[in-house]
Motif scaffolding. Structure first.
Motif, PDB file in Angstrom:
ATOM      1  N   ALA A  64      42.511  55.596  51.843  1.00 56.26           N
ATOM      2  CA  ALA A  64      42.761  54.635  52.916  1.00 56.26           C
ATOM      3  C   ALA A  64      41.901  53.391  52.749  1.00 56.26           C
ATOM      4  CB  ALA A  64      42.494  55.283  54.269  1.00 56.26           C
ATOM      5  N   ALA A  65      40.617  53.588  52.432  1.00 57.88           N
ATOM      6  CA  ALA A  65      39.695  52.458  52.304  1.00 57.88           C
ATOM      7  C   ALA A  65      40.102  51.548  51.155  1.00 57.88           C
ATOM      8  CB  ALA A  65      38.267  52.969  52.098  1.00 57.88           C
ATOM      9  N   TYR A  66      40.336  52.123  49.989  1.00 63.26           N
ATOM     10  CA  TYR A  66      40.692  51.284  48.840  1.00 63.26           C
ATOM     11  C   TYR A  66      42.104  50.725  48.973  1.00 63.26           C
ATOM     12  CZ  TYR A  66      36.353  52.780  46.682  1.00 63.26           C
ATOM     13  OH  TYR A  66      35.018  52.998  46.415  1.00 63.26           O
ATOM     14  N   GLY A  67      42.959  51.409  49.720  1.00 59.98           N
ATOM     15  CA  GLY A  67      44.275  50.850  50.012  1.00 59.98           C
ATOM     16  C   GLY A  67      44.159  49.600  50.860  1.00 59.98           C
ATOM     17  N   VAL A  68      43.280  49.630  51.861  1.00 61.98           N
ATOM     18  CA  VAL A  68      43.026  48.440  52.689  1.00 61.98           C
ATOM     19  C   VAL A  68      42.505  47.305  51.823  1.00 61.98           C
ATOM     20  CG1 VAL A  68      41.503  47.500  54.481  1.00 61.98           C
ATOM     21  CG2 VAL A  68      42.684  49.673  54.855  1.00 61.98           C
ATOM     22  N   LEU A  69      41.598  47.617  50.906  1.00 63.91           N
ATOM     23  CA  LEU A  69      41.061  46.585  50.012  1.00 63.91           C
ATOM     24  C   LEU A  69      42.163  45.945  49.180  1.00 63.91           C
ATOM     25  CD1 LEU A  69      37.869  46.679  47.871  1.00 63.91           C
ATOM     26  CD2 LEU A  69      40.037  46.197  46.755  1.00 63.91           C
ATOM     27  N   ILE A  70      43.038  46.764  48.618  1.00 59.76           N
ATOM     28  CA  ILE A  70      44.111  46.224  47.776  1.00 59.76           C
ATOM     29  C   ILE A  70      45.042  45.329  48.585  1.00 59.76           C
ATOM     30  CG2 ILE A  70      46.178  46.875  46.472  1.00 59.76           C
ATOM     31  CD1 ILE A  70      44.611  49.349  45.498  1.00 59.76           C
ATOM     32  N   ILE A  71      45.404  45.759  49.785  1.00 60.24           N
ATOM     33  CA  ILE A  71      46.278  44.941  50.628  1.00 60.24           C
ATOM     34  C   ILE A  71      45.614  43.614  50.972  1.00 60.24           C
ATOM     35  CG2 ILE A  71      47.361  44.794  52.912  1.00 60.24           C
ATOM     36  CD1 ILE A  71      47.793  47.843  52.732  1.00 60.24           C
ATOM     37  N   ALA A  72      44.330  43.670  51.349  1.00 59.65           N
ATOM     38  CA  ALA A  72      43.611  42.438  51.680  1.00 59.65           C
ATOM     39  C   ALA A  72      43.522  41.511  50.477  1.00 59.65           C
ATOM     40  CB  ALA A  72      42.212  42.776  52.204  1.00 59.65           C
ATOM     41  N   ALA A  73      43.259  42.083  49.304  1.00 62.13           N
ATOM     42  CA  ALA A  73      43.159  41.267  48.095  1.00 62.13           C
ATOM     43  C   ALA A  73      44.476  40.568  47.777  1.00 62.13           C
ATOM     44  CB  ALA A  73      42.718  42.134  46.916  1.00 62.13           C
ATOM     45  N   LEU A  74      45.572  41.290  47.964  1.00 63.46           N
ATOM     46  CA  LEU A  74      46.885  40.704  47.669  1.00 63.46           C
ATOM     47  C   LEU A  74      47.221  39.543  48.603  1.00 63.46           C
ATOM     48  CD1 LEU A  74      48.946  43.954  46.971  1.00 63.46           C
ATOM     49  CD2 LEU A  74      48.276  42.211  45.307  1.00 63.46           C
ATOM     50  N   THR A  75      46.701  39.574  49.832  1.00 65.60           N
ATOM     51  CA  THR A  75      47.033  38.528  50.797  1.00 65.60           C
ATOM     52  C   THR A  75      46.104  37.315  50.716  1.00 65.60           C
ATOM     53  OG1 THR A  75      45.649  39.474  52.558  1.00 65.60           O
ATOM     54  CG2 THR A  75      47.930  40.240  52.410  1.00 65.60           C
ATOM     55  N   LEU A  76      44.921  37.489  50.102  1.00 66.83           N
ATOM     56  CA  LEU A  76      43.977  36.382  49.990  1.00 66.83           C
ATOM     57  C   LEU A  76      44.289  35.520  48.766  1.00 66.83           C
ATOM     58  CD1 LEU A  76      40.737  38.345  50.913  1.00 66.83           C
ATOM     59  CD2 LEU A  76      41.528  36.273  52.089  1.00 66.83           C
ATOM     60  N   PRO A  77      43.866  34.252  48.775  1.00 68.48           N
ATOM     61  CA  PRO A  77      44.131  33.382  47.622  1.00 68.48           C
ATOM     62  C   PRO A  77      43.273  33.738  46.429  1.00 68.48           C
ATOM     63  CG  PRO A  77      42.756  32.242  49.215  1.00 68.48           C
ATOM     64  CD  PRO A  77      43.183  33.527  49.871  1.00 68.48           C
ATOM     65  N   GLU A  78      43.786  33.509  45.228  1.00 68.03           N
ATOM     66  CA  GLU A  78      42.984  33.658  44.027  1.00 68.03           C
ATOM     67  C   GLU A  78      42.074  32.431  43.913  1.00 68.03           C
ATOM     68  OE1 GLU A  78      40.923  34.635  41.339  1.00 68.03           O
ATOM     69  OE2 GLU A  78      42.534  36.114  41.433  1.00 68.03           O
ATOM     70  N   THR A  79      40.777  32.656  43.736  1.00 68.32           N
ATOM     71  CA  THR A  79      39.828  31.543  43.757  1.00 68.32           C
ATOM     72  C   THR A  79      39.118  31.317  42.429  1.00 68.32           C
ATOM     73  OG1 THR A  79      38.030  32.970  44.543  1.00 68.32           O
ATOM     74  CG2 THR A  79      39.396  31.894  46.220  1.00 68.32           C
ATOM     75  N   ARG A  80      39.467  32.039  41.409  1.00 63.79           N
ATOM     76  CA  ARG A  80      38.778  31.881  40.123  1.00 63.79           C
ATOM     77  C   ARG A  80      38.854  30.439  39.649  1.00 63.79           C
ATOM     78  NH1 ARG A  80      40.145  32.892  34.241  1.00 63.79           N
ATOM     79  NH2 ARG A  80      42.312  32.967  34.888  1.00 63.79           N
ATOM     80  N   GLY A  81      37.706  29.863  39.326  1.00 65.58           N
ATOM     81  CA  GLY A  81      37.661  28.484  38.861  1.00 65.58           C
ATOM     82  C   GLY A  81      37.620  27.441  39.957  1.00 65.58           C
ATOM     83  N   ARG A  82      37.572  27.859  41.202  1.00 68.59           N
ATOM     84  CA  ARG A  82      37.593  26.889  42.293  1.00 68.59           C
ATOM     85  C   ARG A  82      36.275  26.140  42.387  1.00 68.59           C
ATOM     86  NH1 ARG A  82      39.619  28.716  48.170  1.00 68.59           N
ATOM     87  NH2 ARG A  82      41.597  28.427  47.075  1.00 68.59           N
ATOM     88  N   GLU A  83      36.344  24.810  42.434  1.00 61.24           N
ATOM     89  CA  GLU A  83      35.166  23.983  42.644  1.00 61.24           C
ATOM     90  C   GLU A  83      34.816  24.027  44.119  1.00 61.24           C
ATOM     91  OE1 GLU A  83      33.384  22.714  40.365  1.00 61.24           O
ATOM     92  OE2 GLU A  83      34.692  22.900  38.614  1.00 61.24           O
ATOM     93  N   LEU A  84      33.516  24.141  44.413  1.00 58.19           N
ATOM     94  CA  LEU A  84      33.100  24.240  45.807  1.00 58.19           C
ATOM     95  C   LEU A  84      33.146  22.864  46.465  1.00 58.19           C
ATOM     96  CD1 LEU A  84      30.033  26.633  45.490  1.00 58.19           C
ATOM     97  CD2 LEU A  84      32.436  27.195  45.881  1.00 58.19           C
ATOM     98  N   GLU A  85      33.741  22.842  47.651  1.00 60.87           N
ATOM     99  CA  GLU A  85      33.774  21.619  48.435  1.00 60.87           C
ATOM    100  C   GLU A  85      32.537  21.554  49.311  1.00 60.87           C
ATOM    101  OE1 GLU A  85      36.013  19.362  48.092  1.00 60.87           O
ATOM    102  OE2 GLU A  85      37.374  20.433  46.778  1.00 60.87           O
ATOM    103  N   SER A  86      32.018  20.381  49.500  1.00 61.54           N
ATOM    104  CA  SER A  86      30.802  20.240  50.302  1.00 61.54           C
ATOM    105  C   SER A  86      31.096  19.968  51.770  1.00 61.54           C
ATOM    106  CB  SER A  86      29.945  19.100  49.751  1.00 61.54           C
ATOM    107  OG  SER A  86      30.641  17.884  49.786  1.00 61.54           O
ATOM    108  N   ALA A  87      32.355  19.800  52.129  1.00 57.75           N
ATOM    109  CA  ALA A  87      32.678  19.520  53.535  1.00 57.75           C
ATOM    110  C   ALA A  87      33.992  20.186  53.901  1.00 57.75           C
ATOM    111  CB  ALA A  87      32.774  18.013  53.770  1.00 57.75           C
TER     112      ALA A  87
END
Length: 435
Positions: free
Chosen positions: A412-435
């Motif tokens: 159940a716990a890792y299933g929740v993690l997988i579902i949450a991961a699928l719904t969140l944006p992929e951020t690899r390589g994202r430059e951090l915004e300061s504002a």
């Protein structure tokens, strides 16, 4: 930062995946002195954090025998430590947005070192419980401040590796605690050795001198503070619950809840299950512990490399599936002492390695003005909820059996993690915004 920054489109994801990552070691030479000093302050800080935190697990039998307390009393010390660390992590996140990442890191390192030392001076159960709860407050805060700091000073293409290598310091601290325990209990009487072990926990306070002198605030944070002063726009921690960030906050909290709930479900009850229902004894040996610690360190390193190579989301899903498989193997397959010993490596590898990409991912999900608040809240809500899983498993075990209950909660716990991961944006390589 507008809402578009928090939603990854297919084009954004493709661009991020096109960014080359530096090799596992060359990124460090290219990072520059400022980032290198921040890296070592965070890594050593988290290693010492892990050392101080893991000391309790080694001395519980001695404390039980010395003071005549019950196992339930001893277990409550661990629970209160986790719950107070969750609160401390959130508070430290808020502080890091207000007074700075570096200053908050100094405070939290000094805090957890001081109260670890006071654990060694406790004269009764109540004093130890109070000192340990206060220690947990600082231990949770140190992770948040350090993860935000290292996430902001490392360039986007290497952020996963750097933050993951910092996270690997936990396994080193765990191993150091085990080594100190072995040495002290071999040369001192147990009633003195456990106190000496906790008193050694004061050593991390020395790290504050290095941090104070050599580690500077990230440039992206300094730029954000200048803008806030010019506009008189002080960040508020409640901004992470504003409409533009609320969805991200909730989904990120579910992600961390899945990771930590699964970890506690597996690691808390497996030794009891294997000893009482499978009648295996190897989990109480130094060899089994060494195998888990080695697997944990390898998992951290591998996950740190993979999160920059294949992306944050695929890495989470890969390690979640591996953790599910390990939970199934432990609770469903006929195991011998020998097979159990070797399974300790993949147990540590997957259950610990999943955390390696967490810091970088949370850093990239929130804008600089509330990055500490967002990261501190999401990670530590997951810790607080995950800490309840062992209690729930214990209650459910009377109806379904301990092995089945462990498996159900882990899936159940890792299933929740997988579902949450699928719904969140992929951020690899994202430059951090300061504002």
């Amino acid at each position: 930062m507008d809402s578009k920054t928090l939603t990854a489109s297919a084009d954004d994801a493709a661009d991020m995946k096109a960014l080359p990552a530096s090799p596992q070691l060359s990124w460090y030479a290219e990072a520059g002195p400022r980032a290198q000093r921040a890296f070592w302050s965070c890594k050593v800080g988290y290693m010492l954090d892990g050392m101080d935190t893991q000391m309790l697990s080694f001395v519980i039998p001695t404390i039980v025998a010395t003071w005549g307390i019950t196992l339930a009393d001893a277990g409550f010390i661990g629970t209160i430590t986790l719950l107070s660390s969750a609160l401390g992590g959130w508070v430290a996140g808020i502080l890091s947005d207000r007074i700075g990442r570096v200053r908050t890191l100094q405070i939290t390192v000094l805090w957890f070192a001081l109260f670890t030392g006071l654990c060694g001076l406790a004269q009764n159960y109540g004093q130890l419980l109070a000192a340990r709860a206060l220690m947990g407050f600082g231990f949770g805060g140190e992770w948040t401040a350090g993860a935000v700091l290292i996430g902001e000073v490392i360039r986007a293409r290497d952020r996963g590796k750097a933050v993951g290598l910092v996270q690997s310091g936990w396994a080193l601290g765990w191993g150091l605690a085990a080594l100190l325990y072995a040495v002290l209990f071999s040369v001192m009487a147990p009633e003195l050795a456990w106190r000496a072990l906790f008193l050694i926990g004061l050593v991390p306070a020395v790290l504050v001198l290095f941090i104070r002198r050599y580690v500077k605030e990230p440039e992206v944070f300094e730029q954000a503070k200048v803008r806030q002063q010019d506009t008189q726009d002080t960040p508020r921690f409640t901004e992470i619950f504003a409409p533009r960030l609320l969805s991200t906050t909730l989904r990120a909290a579910l992600l961390t809840t899945g990771a930590q709930g699964g970890y506690y479900a597996i690691t808390t009850w497996l030794p009891t299950f294997l000893k009482t229902e499978r009648h295996l004894t190897v989990m109480g040996t130094g060899g089994y512990l060494a195998m888990i610690i080695a697997g944990s360190y390898a998992g951290y390193l591998c996950s740190a490399w993979l999160t920059d190579r294949i992306g944050r989301k695929p890495n989470f899903i890969l390690f979640a599936l591996g953790s599910m498989a390990i939970a199934f193997a432990y609770t469903s397959l006929p195991l011998t002492n020998a097979s159990m010993l070797w399974l300790g490596f993949p147990l540590g590898f997957f259950a610990s390695g999943i955390f390696s990409g967490m810091g970088a991912f949370l850093t990239e999900l929130f804008p600089t003005r509330v990055r500490g608040s967002g990261q501190g809240f999401c990670y530590n809500v997951g810790r607080a909820i995950g800490a309840l899983f062992p209690v729930l498993i214990g209650a459910l075990s009377s109806h379904f059996g301990l092995g089945t209950s462990i498996g159900m909660f882990a899936v159940a716990a890792y299933g929740v993690l997988i579902i949450a991961a699928l719904t969140l944006p992929e951020t690899r390589g994202r430059e951090l915004e300061s504002a």
